[in-house]
Design a protein around this motif. Structure first.
Motif, PDB file in Angstrom:
ATOM      1  N   GLN A  94       0.814  -1.210   0.000  1.00  0.00           N
ATOM      2  CA  GLN A  94       0.000   0.000   0.000  1.00  0.00           C
ATOM      3  C   GLN A  94       0.854   1.269   0.000  1.00  0.00           C
ATOM      4  O   GLN A  94       0.321   2.378  -0.081  1.00  0.00           O
ATOM      5  CB  GLN A  94      -0.924   0.019   1.222  1.00  0.00           C
ATOM      6  N   ALA A  95       2.183   1.106   0.092  1.00  0.00           N
ATOM      7  CA  ALA A  95       3.086   2.256   0.155  1.00  0.00           C
ATOM      8  C   ALA A  95       3.646   2.566  -1.234  1.00  0.00           C
ATOM      9  O   ALA A  95       3.798   1.677  -2.075  1.00  0.00           O
ATOM     10  CB  ALA A  95       4.219   1.985   1.132  1.00  0.00           C
ATOM     11  N   PHE A  96       4.003   3.831  -1.453  1.00  0.00           N
ATOM     12  CA  PHE A  96       4.516   4.244  -2.763  1.00  0.00           C
ATOM     13  C   PHE A  96       6.007   3.943  -2.893  1.00  0.00           C
ATOM     14  O   PHE A  96       6.423   3.251  -3.827  1.00  0.00           O
ATOM     15  CB  PHE A  96       4.276   5.745  -2.969  1.00  0.00           C
ATOM     16  N   ALA A  97       6.805   4.438  -1.949  1.00  0.00           N
ATOM     17  CA  ALA A  97       8.257   4.357  -2.086  1.00  0.00           C
ATOM     18  C   ALA A  97       8.784   2.933  -1.976  1.00  0.00           C
ATOM     19  O   ALA A  97       9.668   2.531  -2.729  1.00  0.00           O
ATOM     20  CB  ALA A  97       8.936   5.246  -1.039  1.00  0.00           C
TER      21      ALA A  97
ATOM     22  N   GLY B 113      -1.045  -7.959 -13.406  1.00  0.00           N
ATOM     23  CA  GLY B 113      -2.011  -8.931 -12.895  1.00  0.00           C
ATOM     24  C   GLY B 113      -1.594  -9.503 -11.557  1.00  0.00           C
ATOM     25  O   GLY B 113      -2.412  -9.624 -10.633  1.00  0.00           O
ATOM     26  N   ILE B 114      -0.309  -9.848 -11.428  1.00  0.00           N
ATOM     27  CA  ILE B 114       0.179 -10.410 -10.164  1.00  0.00           C
ATOM     28  C   ILE B 114       0.139  -9.359  -9.054  1.00  0.00           C
ATOM     29  O   ILE B 114      -0.251  -9.646  -7.914  1.00  0.00           O
ATOM     30  CB  ILE B 114       1.602 -10.970 -10.342  1.00  0.00           C
ATOM     31  N   LEU B 115       0.527  -8.120  -9.374  1.00  0.00           N
ATOM     32  CA  LEU B 115       0.480  -7.054  -8.370  1.00  0.00           C
ATOM     33  C   LEU B 115      -0.952  -6.791  -7.919  1.00  0.00           C
ATOM     34  O   LEU B 115      -1.214  -6.559  -6.736  1.00  0.00           O
ATOM     35  CB  LEU B 115       1.082  -5.770  -8.945  1.00  0.00           C
TER      36      LEU B 115
ATOM     37  N   ASN C  41      -1.875  -1.067  -3.822  1.00  0.00           N
ATOM     38  CA  ASN C  41      -2.751   0.073  -3.592  1.00  0.00           C
ATOM     39  C   ASN C  41      -3.533   0.406  -4.862  1.00  0.00           C
ATOM     40  O   ASN C  41      -2.971   0.525  -5.948  1.00  0.00           O
ATOM     41  CB  ASN C  41      -1.899   1.283  -3.172  1.00  0.00           C
ATOM     42  N   GLY C  42      -4.857   0.565  -4.720  1.00  0.00           N
ATOM     43  CA  GLY C  42      -5.722   0.782  -5.873  1.00  0.00           C
ATOM     44  C   GLY C  42      -5.383   2.028  -6.658  1.00  0.00           C
ATOM     45  O   GLY C  42      -5.416   2.028  -7.898  1.00  0.00           O
TER      46      GLY C  42
END
Length: 397
Positions: free
Chosen positions: A157-160, A195-197, A203-204
């Protein structure tokens, strides 16, 4: 009845139920074997007349079918080796295999190492055969994306720490593939990774952003490339005289072949389009020959067989995840997404539903690297199923 007799009857009643479970998924193996054998037959049919033309005059009538048979044999040996490795070993190999594939994608661009065909640098000559690193990258992408999702599960769910590293990895792969250029392979690899991610719980918002960027990039690449743009416009109007004799030449003859096949085909070996009218009939446009010789029935058989592989693969993956074997489950999902997406694009191109793109039909089209990697991926999928069944019996993997 004595207590011993009751216990004996009870054991005998339970034992047949336990032995009825096979050691592997029979529908999956049968569907894959049928596609492999049907592909061997259709490659023979599509290529036997090529020796009559000047380009392949020195090859002989059986050149392609002999090589295809050798590729399948090599692939089966490689698949047996892949099947022998537990999934925990494949997980340890995921990152090294991905780095090796990146190195090979870079190597094909080096003068003197990579081989150029029609302006594309996609192959590394290895004596009598040419190895295509993009096919290895498809398998590596499945393993790497699955391993990445497991390792970064708490950061998805995190960006970095969750999104950015995978986006950079895809960017590096995309840059190398587009330099070859091989947009079709990049599309398949992106579909596998995304697809796997998605299944791994990314995070949507990041997922939507990545998808939007990739779609925008594809559209920009098509618009900025005159020959890709020409293919797109030709696909929209293949029967225009300029297109039919230019960018839509393959597509128009593929549609003619499918039209001639009608419901049950003109008969095995009786295709007219394969007689030097339809280029690459034994590779990218094998489905057109299937449609002409076996008709709508043959096309539907191929679609159903791929449908069985995809359905069984997703079931195997769900079962693995339910047993808390997340890496194995994501690998199973990745393999069938690879097969499903690539088969969909290949069939869509042959049927005129998608713009022309150079992708082979998995397990069927002529090609060494593709067949070998397809069989290795299939073996890993079967390995996931075998380990699931071992655990359901109470064993350990």
């Amino acid at each position: 009845m004595s207590l011993f007799a009751e216990l004996t009857a009870s054991v005998n009643a339970v034992r047949p139920g336990r032995t009825r479970m096979r050691n592997f998924d029979l529908p999956l193996v049968v569907a894959a074997a049928t596609l492999l054998l049907l592909g061997l037959l259709m490659v023979y049919s599509a290529s036997i007349a090529l020796a009559d033309g000047p380009r392949y005059a020195s090859y002989g009538r059986y050149y392609f079918i002999v090589r295809h048979g050798l590729f399948i044999s090599t692939g089966l040996v490689a698949a047996a080796c892949a099947l022998a490795l537990p999934l925990r070993v494949w997980q340890r190999l995921a990152v090294p295999l991905f780095m090796l594939s990146l190195f090979l994608l870079l190597a094909v661009l080096v003068p003197g190492i990579g081989r150029e065909v029609n302006g594309a640098h996609r192959w590394i000559p290895l004596g009598p055969i040419n190895f295509q690193p993009s096919e290895l990258m498809k398998l590596a992408a499945v393993l790497y994306a699955a391993d990445y999702t497991v390792r970064k599960q708490e950061y998805m769910q995190a960006f970095a720490r969750g999104f950015l590293p995978m986006a950079c990895a895809l960017g590096a792969v995309g840059m190398l593939l587009l330099l070859e250029p091989d947009l079709g392979a990049f599309m398949v690899i992106v579909a596998i990774a995304i697809g796997i991610l998605f299944l791994g719980g990314i995070n949507g918002k990041y997922f939507s952003s990545l998808l939007g960027v990739l779609i925008g990039t594809f559209l920009m690449l098509i618009w900025l490339s005159p020959w890709r743009r020409a293919r797109l416009f030709a696909y929209l109007d293949p029967w225009n005289e300029d297109n039919a004799y230019g960018s839509a030449y393959q597509l128009s003859h593929s549609l003619i072949a499918l039209g001639r096949g009608e419901w049950f085909g003109v008969g095995l070996g009786a295709s007219v389009e394969k007689l030097h009218y339809l280029p690459e009939a034994h590779t990218d446009f094998l489905m057109a020959v299937v449609g002409e010789e076996l008709g709508f029935a043959g096309v539907m058989l191929v679609i159903v067989l791929f449908g069985i592989i995809v359905q069984r693969g997703f079931d195997i993956g769900r079962q693995a995840i339910a047993m808390e074997r997340t890496f194995a489950g994501l690998v199973a999902h990745g393999v069938v997404m690879w097969f499903g997406v690539q088969a969909f694009i290949n069939m869509g191109v042959c049927l005129g539903l998608l713009p022309t793109k150079g992708l082979t039909l998995p397990l069927m089209s002529y090609g060494g690297s593709g067949i070998v990697m397809n069989l290795c991926a299939l073996a890993i999928l079967v390995r996931v199923d075998i380990e699931n069944r071992i655990m359901m019996r109470g064993g350990r993997v």
